[in-house]
Design a protein around this motif. Structure first.
Motif, short mmCIF file in Angstrom:
data_model
loop_
_atom_site.label_atom_id
_atom_site.label_comp_id
_atom_site.label_asym_id
_atom_site.label_seq_id
_atom_site.Cartn_x
_atom_site.Cartn_y
_atom_site.Cartn_z
N ALA A 61 0.34 -7.77 2.94
CA ALA A 61 0.76 -8.71 1.88
C ALA A 61 -0.06 -8.16 0.51
O ALA A 61 -0.76 -7.24 0.79
N ALA A 64 1.01 -4.52 0.48
CA ALA A 64 2.69 -4.36 0.17
C ALA A 64 3.07 -3.96 -0.96
O ALA A 64 3.96 -3.36 -0.92
N THR A 65 2.41 -4.31 -2.12
CA THR A 65 3.03 -3.60 -3.35
C THR A 65 2.74 -2.21 -3.48
O THR A 65 3.71 -1.35 -3.74
N GLY A 71 4.79 -0.48 -0.58
CA GLY A 71 6.31 -0.85 -0.41
C GLY A 71 6.56 -1.23 0.90
O GLY A 71 7.53 -0.95 1.70
N ILE A 72 5.54 -2.01 1.37
CA ILE A 72 5.97 -2.68 2.74
C ILE A 72 6.05 -4.11 2.79
O ILE A 72 5.54 -4.84 1.98
N GLN A 73 7.23 -4.35 3.28
CA GLN A 73 7.63 -5.83 3.38
C GLN A 73 6.50 -6.83 3.45
O GLN A 73 5.92 -6.70 4.46
N GLU A 74 6.30 -7.93 2.52
CA GLU A 74 5.25 -8.85 2.92
C GLU A 74 5.47 -9.48 4.09
O GLU A 74 6.70 -9.81 4.54
N GLY A 75 4.71 -9.67 4.94
CA GLY A 75 4.74 -10.54 6.34
C GLY A 75 4.81 -9.61 7.49
O GLY A 75 4.97 -10.06 8.66
N THR A 76 5.16 -8.21 7.27
CA THR A 76 5.13 -7.39 8.21
C THR A 76 3.82 -7.19 9.22
O THR A 76 2.81 -7.14 8.36
#
Ligand code: UDP
Length: 254
Positions: free
Chosen positions: A98, A102-103, A106-111
Motif C-alpha cells: 500500500a 505500491a506507488t 508499481g505493486i498493486q495495492e492490497g497484494t
C-alpha cells in the motif's frame, strides 16, 4: 493549574514537561497533516481517540514484555510518558502492499507480501523523510548496529502481536510506522517504543470489505474520517461511552 512548559510541538501532538523529572505529558491534537505537510486539516475528536487507542495498544504491548515509553493516560487528551532520546528514524513495517511501496515499485495495492518488510526513513521534514538503509543509519550515527538489532526485533514482535490482535476484531494490519527512543537508567541504555500507535500511523482495513479505517480516509478525501477512527476504537472495545464529542476537555481520571 500552573501553565506547563511546552517542550515540543509536532503535527499531531504537543509535549509538555511532566510532573516528575524524566517524564513528559503527551497531548493529542485533532490536527492532521499529510504529504509532508502539504495537506492540513482537523479531524474532530481524533486526539481523544488516538490517546485512547494508543494507550490500549501500548498497554497490551507492555504486558507481553515490549518496553514502551507509556506510563499512564491522564485524561481524554493527555498521557504521561517517559522522556526518551528519540532515534531520528521512522521504522515502517509492511504486511500488505500500500501507500509509497505500491506507488514506488508499481505493486498493486492490497497484494499480500510473501514476508513482512521493514523500511527506515530518516526523520527530517526539510528533506521529506527520505528512505535510508542500515548503511546510512550507522554511517551517520543515527543509530548503532546494536540499536538497529533491538529496533528490528521489537518491530517484528509488535507486528506479530498487533496483527493477531487486529485480526481478532476483523481488521487487517496492512502497515504501520514506529518510533523508538533511548531510555537511560543510570549508566544503562535501553531502546523502547515511543510516540504513538494509532490510525494516524497504521493502515487498518476491514478484513471482509477492505474498507479503510485509518488516515488514508483523510489523505485520499474518502470522507467519514472520524468514523473510521471511531470504528477501530469500537472494535477494540474502548470507545469512550459518552462519545468523543462530549469529551474534549482534559478531565483528570485516576
Ligand atoms: N507513516 C507515518 N508517518 C509518516 C509516513 C508514513 O505514520 O510520515 C505510516 C503510514 O500511515 C503507513 C506506513 O507508515 O501506515 C507506511 O507509509 P508509506 O511509506 O506507505 O507512506 P505514505 O503513503 O503514508 O506517504
Amino acid at each position: 493549574m500552573a501553565r506547563r512548559r511546552q517542550v515540543y510541538e509536532g503535527k499531531a501532538k504537543i509535549l509538555f514537561e511532566g510532573p516528575e523529572p524524566g517524564t513528559l505529558v503527551q497531548y493529542f491534537k485533532d490536527d492532521a497533516t499529510a504529504f509532508n505537510n502539504q495537506k492540513k486539516g482537523t479531524i474532530t475528536g481524533k486526539g481523544v481517540l488516538n490517546n485512547r487507542i494508543s494507550e490500549y495498544l501500548m498497554t497490551r504491548l507492555n504486558e507481553i514484555g515490549v518496553p514502551t515509553h507509556f506510563i499512564r493516560r491522564l485524561n481524554m487528551r493527555e498521557q504521561l510518558v517517559r522522556e526518551v532520546e528519540i532515534v531520528p528514524l521512522e521504522v515502517v513495517v509492511r504486511n500488505v502492499a500500500a501507500g509509497s511501496l505500491a506507488t514506488r515499485l508499481g505493486i498493486q495495492e492490497g497484494t499480500r507480501l510473501p514476508r513482512s518488510i521493514i523500511e527506515y526513513y530518516y526523520k527530517n521534514d526539510q528533506l521529506g523523510d527520505p528512505m535510508v538503509s542500515e548503511e546510512h543509519i550507522t554511517c551517520f550515527g543515527w543509530a548503532s548496529t546494536q540499536d538497529l538489532d533491538d529496533m528490528v526485533s521489537l518491530a517484528l514482535r509488535v507486528n506479530d502481536f498487533l496483527t493477531g490482535l487486529f485480526l481478532g476484531v476483523g481488521i487487517t494490519l496492512v502497515d504501520f510506522k514506529l518510533e523508538f527512543g533511548r531510555l537511560w537508567e543510570n549508566e544503562d541504555m535501553r531502546i523502547v517504543l515511543a510516540d504513538e500507535i494509532s490510525p494516524d500511523n497504521c493502515r487498518l482495513w476491514d478484513l471482509k470489505t477492505g474498507e479503510k479505517m485509518d488516515k488514508d480516509r483523510f489523505r485520499k478525501d474518502l470522507g467519514k474520517v472520524e468514523e473510521g477512527y471511531q470504528e477501530v476504537a469500537r472494535r477494540l472495545g474502548i470507545l469512550p461511552e459518552a462519545g468523543v464529542r462530549d469529551m474534549k476537555g482534559p478531565e483528570t481520571v485516576q
